[in-house]
Motif scaffolding. Structure first.
Motif, PDB file in Angstrom:
ATOM      1  N   ARG A  68      15.017   0.612  -2.673  1.00 22.15           N
ATOM      2  CA  ARG A  68      15.821  -0.577  -2.955  1.00 22.15           C
ATOM      3  C   ARG A  68      15.760  -1.564  -1.787  1.00 22.15           C
ATOM      4  NH1 ARG A  68      20.426   1.681  -2.773  1.00 22.15           N
ATOM      5  NH2 ARG A  68      21.182   0.763  -0.836  1.00 22.15           N
ATOM      6  N   GLU A  69      15.811  -1.052  -0.570  1.00 17.26           N
ATOM      7  CA  GLU A  69      15.763  -1.884   0.632  1.00 17.26           C
ATOM      8  C   GLU A  69      14.832  -1.222   1.647  1.00 17.26           C
ATOM      9  OE1 GLU A  69      19.614  -2.418   2.284  1.00 17.26           O
ATOM     10  OE2 GLU A  69      20.465  -3.333   0.468  1.00 17.26           O
ATOM     11  N   PRO A  70      14.036  -2.023   2.350  1.00 12.93           N
ATOM     12  CA  PRO A  70      13.813  -3.464   2.163  1.00 12.93           C
ATOM     13  C   PRO A  70      13.030  -3.735   0.881  1.00 12.93           C
ATOM     14  CG  PRO A  70      12.258  -2.598   3.753  1.00 12.93           C
ATOM     15  CD  PRO A  70      13.180  -1.463   3.429  1.00 12.93           C
ATOM     16  N   ARG A  71      12.949  -5.007   0.497  1.00 13.32           N
ATOM     17  CA  ARG A  71      12.230  -5.382  -0.721  1.00 13.32           C
ATOM     18  C   ARG A  71      10.735  -5.310  -0.431  1.00 13.32           C
ATOM     19  NH1 ARG A  71      12.445 -10.310  -2.540  1.00 13.32           N
ATOM     20  NH2 ARG A  71      12.028  -9.701  -4.683  1.00 13.32           N
ATOM     21  N   LEU A  72      10.135  -4.224  -0.875  1.00  8.74           N
ATOM     22  CA  LEU A  72       8.713  -3.990  -0.655  1.00  8.74           C
ATOM     23  C   LEU A  72       8.060  -3.539  -1.943  1.00  8.74           C
ATOM     24  CD1 LEU A  72       8.904  -1.960   2.693  1.00  8.74           C
ATOM     25  CD2 LEU A  72       8.101  -4.320   2.444  1.00  8.74           C
ATOM     26  N   ALA A 130       3.822  -4.354   1.218  1.00 14.85           N
ATOM     27  CA  ALA A 130       3.965  -5.797   1.428  1.00 14.85           C
ATOM     28  C   ALA A 130       5.248  -6.256   0.754  1.00 14.85           C
ATOM     29  CB  ALA A 130       2.777  -6.555   0.853  1.00 14.85           C
ATOM     30  N   ALA A 131       5.780  -7.383   1.221  1.00 14.68           N
ATOM     31  CA  ALA A 131       6.858  -8.032   0.484  1.00 14.68           C
ATOM     32  C   ALA A 131       6.282  -8.583  -0.814  1.00 14.68           C
ATOM     33  CB  ALA A 131       7.461  -9.152   1.324  1.00 14.68           C
ATOM     34  N   PRO A 132       7.089  -8.697  -1.875  1.00 11.05           N
ATOM     35  CA  PRO A 132       6.562  -9.195  -3.139  1.00 11.05           C
ATOM     36  C   PRO A 132       5.819 -10.521  -2.970  1.00 11.05           C
ATOM     37  CG  PRO A 132       8.771  -8.352  -3.442  1.00 11.05           C
ATOM     38  CD  PRO A 132       8.517  -8.329  -1.971  1.00 11.05           C
ATOM     39  N   SER A 133       4.610 -10.571  -3.494  1.00  9.75           N
ATOM     40  CA  SER A 133       3.726 -11.755  -3.483  1.00  9.75           C
ATOM     41  C   SER A 133       3.147 -12.090  -2.109  1.00  9.75           C
ATOM     42  CB  SER A 133       4.448 -12.995  -4.038  1.00  9.75           C
ATOM     43  OG  SER A 133       4.887 -12.770  -5.368  1.00  9.75           O
ATOM     44  N   ASP A 134       3.446 -11.293  -1.088  1.00 10.97           N
ATOM     45  CA  ASP A 134       2.861 -11.518   0.230  1.00 10.97           C
ATOM     46  C   ASP A 134       1.523 -10.799   0.336  1.00 10.97           C
ATOM     47  OD1 ASP A 134       4.910 -13.063   1.096  1.00 10.97           O
ATOM     48  OD2 ASP A 134       5.614 -11.698   2.655  1.00 10.97           O
ATOM     49  N   ALA A 168      -5.526 -10.866  -5.134  1.00  2.00           N
ATOM     50  CA  ALA A 168      -4.444  -9.954  -5.534  1.00  2.00           C
ATOM     51  C   ALA A 168      -4.807  -9.285  -6.853  1.00  2.00           C
ATOM     52  CB  ALA A 168      -3.140 -10.720  -5.675  1.00  2.00           C
ATOM     53  N   VAL A 169      -4.687  -7.975  -6.902  1.00  2.00           N
ATOM     54  CA  VAL A 169      -5.037  -7.212  -8.100  1.00  2.00           C
ATOM     55  C   VAL A 169      -3.802  -6.632  -8.776  1.00  2.00           C
ATOM     56  CG1 VAL A 169      -6.278  -5.172  -8.945  1.00  2.00           C
ATOM     57  CG2 VAL A 169      -7.343  -6.659  -7.231  1.00  2.00           C
ATOM     58  N   ASP A 170      -2.847  -6.122  -7.970  1.00  5.69           N
ATOM     59  CA  ASP A 170      -1.722  -5.408  -8.579  1.00  5.69           C
ATOM     60  C   ASP A 170      -0.568  -5.296  -7.587  1.00  5.69           C
ATOM     61  OD1 ASP A 170      -0.414  -4.018 -10.581  1.00  5.69           O
ATOM     62  OD2 ASP A 170      -1.226  -2.070  -9.992  1.00  5.69           O
ATOM     63  N   GLU A 171       0.645  -5.256  -8.113  1.00  5.36           N
ATOM     64  CA  GLU A 171       1.836  -4.926  -7.333  1.00  5.36           C
ATOM     65  C   GLU A 171       2.685  -3.954  -8.138  1.00  5.36           C
ATOM     66  OE1 GLU A 171       4.090  -8.283  -6.055  1.00  5.36           O
ATOM     67  OE2 GLU A 171       2.623  -8.914  -4.554  1.00  5.36           O
ATOM     68  N   ARG A 172       3.089  -2.857  -7.498  1.00  5.14           N
ATOM     69  CA  ARG A 172       3.866  -1.832  -8.183  1.00  5.14           C
ATOM     70  C   ARG A 172       5.086  -1.436  -7.358  1.00  5.14           C
ATOM     71  NH1 ARG A 172       0.901   0.801 -12.319  1.00  5.14           N
ATOM     72  NH2 ARG A 172      -0.466  -0.828 -13.181  1.00  5.14           N
ATOM     73  N   PRO A 173       6.154  -0.947  -8.011  1.00  2.00           N
ATOM     74  CA  PRO A 173       7.340  -0.485  -7.269  1.00  2.00           C
ATOM     75  C   PRO A 173       7.014   0.722  -6.399  1.00  2.00           C
ATOM     76  CG  PRO A 173       7.811  -0.764  -9.613  1.00  2.00           C
ATOM     77  CD  PRO A 173       6.337  -0.862  -9.471  1.00  2.00           C
ATOM     78  N   LEU A 174       7.803   0.870  -5.337  1.00  2.00           N
ATOM     79  CA  LEU A 174       7.661   2.004  -4.428  1.00  2.00           C
ATOM     80  C   LEU A 174       8.804   2.989  -4.643  1.00  2.00           C
ATOM     81  CD1 LEU A 174       6.811   0.042  -1.185  1.00  2.00           C
ATOM     82  CD2 LEU A 174       5.317   1.735  -2.256  1.00  2.00           C
ATOM     83  N   ALA A 193       8.422  -0.767  11.387  1.00  6.98           N
ATOM     84  CA  ALA A 193       8.265  -2.225  11.369  1.00  6.98           C
ATOM     85  C   ALA A 193       8.926  -2.838  10.138  1.00  6.98           C
ATOM     86  CB  ALA A 193       6.783  -2.589  11.413  1.00  6.98           C
ATOM     87  N   ALA A 194       8.837  -2.162   9.009  1.00  6.58           N
ATOM     88  CA  ALA A 194       9.384  -2.705   7.766  1.00  6.58           C
ATOM     89  C   ALA A 194      10.909  -2.687   7.750  1.00  6.58           C
ATOM     90  CB  ALA A 194       8.848  -1.920   6.575  1.00  6.58           C
ATOM     91  N   THR A 195      11.496  -1.694   8.429  1.00  4.53           N
ATOM     92  CA  THR A 195      12.954  -1.540   8.394  1.00  4.53           C
ATOM     93  C   THR A 195      13.650  -2.036   9.654  1.00  4.53           C
ATOM     94  OG1 THR A 195      12.775   0.700   9.294  1.00  4.53           O
ATOM     95  CG2 THR A 195      12.784   0.469   6.881  1.00  4.53           C
ATOM     96  N   ALA A 196      12.875  -2.277  10.712  1.00  3.08           N
ATOM     97  CA  ALA A 196      13.443  -2.651  12.025  1.00  3.08           C
ATOM     98  C   ALA A 196      14.383  -1.568  12.526  1.00  3.08           C
ATOM     99  CB  ALA A 196      14.153  -4.003  11.953  1.00  3.08           C
TER     100      ALA A 196
END
Length: 293
Positions: free
Chosen positions: A264-268, A148-152, A166-172, A213-216
């Motif tokens: 780094r890209e996309p912001r996910l 997901a995009a941050p906070s989405d 929402a429980v957690d968000e971590r870097p990919l 879908a995330a990168t088009a």
């Protein structure tokens, strides 16, 4: 349209046999035939061919509607049962393989302290299963994860009146073999790796369709499939050069033969959410408050 007849129709199509459907549903074969005939009379069309057993064009169209209709009926029954049911000492938590984290262990310990007689079951399920399992009452609540995009919020199917927390968000990071040219890079753009060899691991990592879908960007063609939920097994394939995978960066710490390149890209981000329906006061409601706090 009678839901019992509709369920019988779906079972006959799935099994390709009137007799097998009768055996599974606990009916006589004659009763199954009568239900199919009544459904065909109701909709005014022939729904099944008999030799071999299969859907007609009209039957195939009805089948597209049948799954969601029956699911919503099951969800409605479960939702009402939760609303009027007495508080339960049972707690069945569904979770996707990567949604389990340290916070869950401490939250469950707190639930046990508050409800020492709780009958606890933790059930690991496929990534796309939690909303349906919660809606139909097979589990009380579930942890689900994904990109997901941050906070989405995560994109979840509409299977009933469910809530998410929402429980957690971590870097990919991209999991790479240790000797890969990008090993040690401070960040990569997923689009630049679209032509690389990828591993298709639908219960753990984003699918090729999700990455496109995330990168088009087209590409991300799987070189091999991993149909399991053990992250270590997937990383063994990565280390051996069978393909790349996108995973939470924390899952790659100290993995033998594997390097991590931060996305780094996309912001996910790797996002974890708790899915639940209406809950009476009890162990499940307490777990929602603990994980959502």
């Amino acid at each position: 349209m009678d839901p019992h007849q509709l369920r019988t129709f779906v079972t006959v199509v799935r099994l390709g046999s009137f007799s097998e459907a009768a055996r599974e549903l606990g009916y006589t074969q004659s009763a199954v035939s009568q239900q199919i005939a009544a459904l065909e009379s109701d909709v005014g069309a022939s729904l099944l061919t008999r030799r071999p057993v299969g859907p007609t064009e009209a039957g195939a169209r009805l089948l597209e509607h049948a799954g969601p209709l029956l699911l919503r009926l099951d969800a409605a029954r479960a939702d009402v049962a939760r609303l009027v049911g007495a508080p339960s000492a049972r707690l069945v938590l569904g979770t996707t393989p990567l949604a389990v984290g340290a916070a869950l262990g401490s939250a469950l310990a707190e639930v046990r302290r508050a409800h020492p007689r709780v009958d606890l079951t933790v059930r690991v399920v496929a990534r796309d299963a939690p909303p349906t399992l919660v809606a139909t009452g097979e589990v009380d609540l579930a942890l689900v994860d994904g990109l997901a995009a941050p906070s989405d919020p995560l994109p979840l199917p509409d299977v009933g009146p469910l809530s998410t927390v929402a429980v957690d968000e971590r870097p990919l990071a991209v999991a790479l073999p240790a000797g890969h040219p990008l090993a040690g890079h401070r960040g990569v753009a997923l689009a630049d790796l679209s032509a690389a060899r990828w591993l298709d691991a639908p219960d753990i990592a984003p699918t090729a369709a999700r990455l496109r879908a995330a990168t088009a960007v087209d590409g991300f063609r799987p070189a091999a499939r991993y149909l399991g939920s053990d992250v270590r097994g997937l990383l063994t394939l990565v280390a051996a050069g069978h393909g790349l995978a996108v995973l939470p960066a924390a899952a790659l710490d100290r993995a033998p033969g594997v390097a991590a390149a931060p996305v780094r890209e996309p912001r996910l981000v790797h996002r974890t959410e708790l899915v639940h329906g209406s809950l009476p006061e009890g162990p499940a409601a307490l777990l929602v408050r603990l994980l959502g706090g």
